[in-house]
Motif scaffolding. Sequence first.
Motif, PDB file in Angstrom:
ATOM      1  N   ILE A   1       4.707   7.004   2.351  1.00  0.00           N
ATOM      2  CA  ILE A   1       4.859   5.753   3.076  1.00  0.00           C
ATOM      3  C   ILE A   1       4.450   4.454   2.117  1.00  0.00           C
ATOM      4  O   ILE A   1       3.507   4.622   1.304  1.00  0.00           O
ATOM      5  CB  ILE A   1       3.757   5.630   4.130  1.00  0.00           C
ATOM      6  CG1 ILE A   1       3.752   6.725   5.097  1.00  0.00           C
ATOM      7  CG2 ILE A   1       3.744   4.051   4.915  1.00  0.00           C
ATOM      8  CD1 ILE A   1       2.707   6.796   6.279  1.00  0.00           C
ATOM      9  N   VAL A   2       5.321   3.591   2.287  1.00  0.00           N
ATOM     10  CA  VAL A   2       5.143   2.184   1.434  1.00  0.00           C
ATOM     11  C   VAL A   2       5.078   1.412   2.818  1.00  0.00           C
ATOM     12  O   VAL A   2       5.817   0.777   3.451  1.00  0.00           O
ATOM     13  CB  VAL A   2       6.395   1.938   0.594  1.00  0.00           C
ATOM     14  CG1 VAL A   2       6.085   0.610   0.142  1.00  0.00           C
ATOM     15  CG2 VAL A   2       6.617   2.890  -0.424  1.00  0.00           C
ATOM     16  N   LEU A   3       3.715   0.552   2.630  1.00  0.00           N
ATOM     17  CA  LEU A   3       3.229  -0.314   3.696  1.00  0.00           C
ATOM     18  C   LEU A   3       3.073  -1.739   3.056  1.00  0.00           C
ATOM     19  O   LEU A   3       2.323  -1.855   2.046  1.00  0.00           O
ATOM     20  CB  LEU A   3       1.907   0.161   4.439  1.00  0.00           C
ATOM     21  CG  LEU A   3       1.177  -0.755   5.162  1.00  0.00           C
ATOM     22  CD1 LEU A   3       2.071  -1.128   6.527  1.00  0.00           C
ATOM     23  CD2 LEU A   3       0.007  -0.332   5.759  1.00  0.00           C
ATOM     24  N   ASP A   4       3.995  -2.654   3.715  1.00  0.00           N
ATOM     25  CA  ASP A   4       3.712  -4.186   3.195  1.00  0.00           C
ATOM     26  C   ASP A   4       2.769  -4.577   4.257  1.00  0.00           C
ATOM     27  O   ASP A   4       3.125  -4.793   5.524  1.00  0.00           O
ATOM     28  CB  ASP A   4       4.899  -4.916   3.345  1.00  0.00           C
ATOM     29  CG  ASP A   4       5.907  -4.540   1.915  1.00  0.00           C
ATOM     30  OD1 ASP A   4       5.126  -3.910   0.977  1.00  0.00           O
ATOM     31  OD2 ASP A   4       6.955  -4.566   2.066  1.00  0.00           O
ATOM     32  N   ILE A  12      -0.919  13.367  16.796  1.00  0.00           N
ATOM     33  CA  ILE A  12      -1.438  12.083  16.197  1.00  0.00           C
ATOM     34  C   ILE A  12      -2.257  12.338  15.088  1.00  0.00           C
ATOM     35  O   ILE A  12      -3.320  13.099  14.983  1.00  0.00           O
ATOM     36  CB  ILE A  12      -2.207  11.531  17.195  1.00  0.00           C
ATOM     37  CG1 ILE A  12      -1.483  11.066  18.613  1.00  0.00           C
ATOM     38  CG2 ILE A  12      -3.051  10.318  16.929  1.00  0.00           C
ATOM     39  CD1 ILE A  12      -2.235  10.375  19.565  1.00  0.00           C
ATOM     40  N   ALA A  13      -1.881  11.581  13.872  1.00  0.00           N
ATOM     41  CA  ALA A  13      -2.631  11.747  12.680  1.00  0.00           C
ATOM     42  C   ALA A  13      -3.094  10.323  12.017  1.00  0.00           C
ATOM     43  O   ALA A  13      -2.383   9.190  12.239  1.00  0.00           O
ATOM     44  CB  ALA A  13      -1.893  12.288  11.807  1.00  0.00           C
ATOM     45  N   ASP A  14      -4.397  10.268  11.734  1.00  0.00           N
ATOM     46  CA  ASP A  14      -4.886   8.846  10.888  1.00  0.00           C
ATOM     47  C   ASP A  14      -4.689   9.257   9.279  1.00  0.00           C
ATOM     48  O   ASP A  14      -5.347  10.037   8.753  1.00  0.00           O
ATOM     49  CB  ASP A  14      -6.238   8.640  11.516  1.00  0.00           C
ATOM     50  CG  ASP A  14      -6.384   8.065  12.807  1.00  0.00           C
ATOM     51  OD1 ASP A  14      -5.346   7.765  13.429  1.00  0.00           O
ATOM     52  OD2 ASP A  14      -7.305   8.482  13.423  1.00  0.00           O
ATOM     53  N   VAL A  15      -3.843   8.194   8.809  1.00  0.00           N
ATOM     54  CA  VAL A  15      -3.856   8.250   7.009  1.00  0.00           C
ATOM     55  C   VAL A  15      -4.611   7.170   6.759  1.00  0.00           C
ATOM     56  O   VAL A  15      -4.198   6.027   6.918  1.00  0.00           O
ATOM     57  CB  VAL A  15      -2.479   8.375   6.947  1.00  0.00           C
ATOM     58  CG1 VAL A  15      -2.169   8.301   5.463  1.00  0.00           C
ATOM     59  CG2 VAL A  15      -1.738   9.287   7.674  1.00  0.00           C
ATOM     60  N   GLU A  16      -5.574   7.485   5.930  1.00  0.00           N
ATOM     61  CA  GLU A  16      -6.547   6.463   5.612  1.00  0.00           C
ATOM     62  C   GLU A  16      -6.071   5.885   4.429  1.00  0.00           C
ATOM     63  O   GLU A  16      -5.251   6.396   3.493  1.00  0.00           O
ATOM     64  CB  GLU A  16      -7.899   6.820   5.358  1.00  0.00           C
ATOM     65  CG  GLU A  16      -8.532   7.557   6.309  1.00  0.00           C
ATOM     66  CD  GLU A  16     -10.133   7.880   6.177  1.00  0.00           C
ATOM     67  OE1 GLU A  16     -10.249   8.081   5.238  1.00  0.00           O
ATOM     68  OE2 GLU A  16     -10.791   8.146   7.495  1.00  0.00           O
ATOM     69  N   PHE A  17      -6.522   4.539   4.006  1.00  0.00           N
ATOM     70  CA  PHE A  17      -5.994   3.818   2.761  1.00  0.00           C
ATOM     71  C   PHE A  17      -7.112   2.884   2.400  1.00  0.00           C
ATOM     72  O   PHE A  17      -8.084   2.238   3.298  1.00  0.00           O
ATOM     73  CB  PHE A  17      -4.559   3.271   2.858  1.00  0.00           C
ATOM     74  CG  PHE A  17      -4.680   2.008   3.781  1.00  0.00           C
ATOM     75  CD1 PHE A  17      -5.185   0.784   3.682  1.00  0.00           C
ATOM     76  CD2 PHE A  17      -4.163   2.356   5.192  1.00  0.00           C
ATOM     77  CE1 PHE A  17      -5.042  -0.287   4.554  1.00  0.00           C
ATOM     78  CE2 PHE A  17      -4.053   1.150   6.210  1.00  0.00           C
ATOM     79  CZ  PHE A  17      -4.634   0.064   5.996  1.00  0.00           C
ATOM     80  N   ILE A  55       0.858  -1.046   0.149  1.00  0.00           N
ATOM     81  CA  ILE A  55       0.107  -0.059  -0.215  1.00  0.00           C
ATOM     82  C   ILE A  55       0.900   1.240  -0.043  1.00  0.00           C
ATOM     83  O   ILE A  55       2.025   1.453   0.826  1.00  0.00           O
ATOM     84  CB  ILE A  55      -0.694  -0.098   1.296  1.00  0.00           C
ATOM     85  CG1 ILE A  55      -1.735  -1.530   1.150  1.00  0.00           C
ATOM     86  CG2 ILE A  55      -1.757   1.093   1.171  1.00  0.00           C
ATOM     87  CD1 ILE A  55      -2.325  -1.407   2.526  1.00  0.00           C
ATOM     88  N   VAL A  56       0.518   2.138  -1.021  1.00  0.00           N
ATOM     89  CA  VAL A  56       1.499   3.231  -1.161  1.00  0.00           C
ATOM     90  C   VAL A  56       0.612   4.614  -0.903  1.00  0.00           C
ATOM     91  O   VAL A  56      -0.356   4.662  -1.446  1.00  0.00           O
ATOM     92  CB  VAL A  56       2.073   3.329  -2.506  1.00  0.00           C
ATOM     93  CG1 VAL A  56       2.992   4.702  -2.590  1.00  0.00           C
ATOM     94  CG2 VAL A  56       2.970   2.042  -2.764  1.00  0.00           C
ATOM     95  N   VAL A  57       0.979   5.390   0.036  1.00  0.00           N
ATOM     96  CA  VAL A  57      -0.053   6.605   0.164  1.00  0.00           C
ATOM     97  C   VAL A  57       0.899   7.730   0.564  1.00  0.00           C
ATOM     98  O   VAL A  57       2.266   7.733   1.046  1.00  0.00           O
ATOM     99  CB  VAL A  57      -0.672   6.328   1.635  1.00  0.00           C
ATOM    100  CG1 VAL A  57      -1.821   5.497   1.393  1.00  0.00           C
ATOM    101  CG2 VAL A  57       0.080   5.943   2.776  1.00  0.00           C
ATOM    102  N   VAL A  82      -9.477  -4.180   0.966  1.00  0.00           N
ATOM    103  CA  VAL A  82      -9.101  -3.928   2.295  1.00  0.00           C
ATOM    104  C   VAL A  82      -9.052  -2.547   2.405  1.00  0.00           C
ATOM    105  O   VAL A  82      -8.844  -1.560   1.696  1.00  0.00           O
ATOM    106  CB  VAL A  82      -7.300  -4.451   2.422  1.00  0.00           C
ATOM    107  CG1 VAL A  82      -6.836  -4.137   3.693  1.00  0.00           C
ATOM    108  CG2 VAL A  82      -7.564  -5.887   2.096  1.00  0.00           C
ATOM    109  N   ALA A  83      -9.307  -2.007   3.668  1.00  0.00           N
ATOM    110  CA  ALA A  83      -9.387  -0.824   3.919  1.00  0.00           C
ATOM    111  C   ALA A  83      -9.123  -0.380   5.529  1.00  0.00           C
ATOM    112  O   ALA A  83      -9.458  -1.304   6.315  1.00  0.00           O
ATOM    113  CB  ALA A  83     -11.003  -0.147   3.550  1.00  0.00           C
ATOM    114  N   GLY A  84      -8.666   0.625   5.684  1.00  0.00           N
ATOM    115  CA  GLY A  84      -8.384   1.249   7.217  1.00  0.00           C
ATOM    116  C   GLY A  84      -7.671   2.443   7.088  1.00  0.00           C
ATOM    117  O   GLY A  84      -7.613   3.379   6.277  1.00  0.00           O
TER     118      GLY A  84
END
Length: 254
Positions: free
Chosen positions: A219-222, A127-132, A52-54, A104-106
């Motif tokens: 961000i790159v999230l595996d 504190i921050a929430d980054v949605e994907f 996931i790339v955001v 998938v979402a979160g």
Amino acid sequence: MSDQLENQMLPCPVTSTEQIPLNSEATPLFATPVTAPTVKIPVVLAEPTLQIVVESDITLNPAATEIKRVKKNVFLNQVKLVPVRFARIDNTDFFRVTRAKLFVAGHIRKNIEYASSACNGALQDRIADVEFSGFTDLTFPQTPGGSTPIFGISEFAEANFLNERTQLDARLDKAFFQNLVKYNEQPFGELVAANFFELDFSPIMASPEGTFSTLREKIVLDLTVKVLQVQQVRLGTGSTVVTPILNGLTPPSL
């Protein structure tokens, strides 16, 4: 004066209780041999790792001079499997899923600790929430001989009748209906691991003593998840059912 300083340096009193040691021993077990029992358990269908790339901008207030630490966690709102290809199981009314889309979402919860421009100031916390969200394509079985999702398709049938008086037209006031509804176990997801690769920087370069109020992150999230479904599974021969022997609590056999 020395007595006052000594009293100020004494540690705070803490109330504690000494624990009493307890005896413990292994509980004896009795094994009952069974022949190929059938159990209903969650079965792992797939365990994919999604990339996931955001990219996002986070506002810092008060402005920052230096980022000290960033902690991250993942929270999933949904892991949903949508079947798109099926194969009938022999002559039954049930089908194995051979292909599906996994949605998938979160969000990524970021806890940013940074220093402000204040002299000897306290560390600030943001504190921050980054949605994907996204989807991936899955084929089943994932491995040779692996498990696949199983679904029963509901069916609807209708029978119409001829007008028994004229034998020339249909009776619109009379019909026979048959509905077969199969209730399936819903596949579900389970969070396994999250591996972050991240670059944080100010869009406008700040001097060493300067401040910046916007933090841009890439961000790159595996993300690794399990996809499971509760199914009936027959165990191999030679299995045993194990029950504890609780002396004094179990009534004697008649």
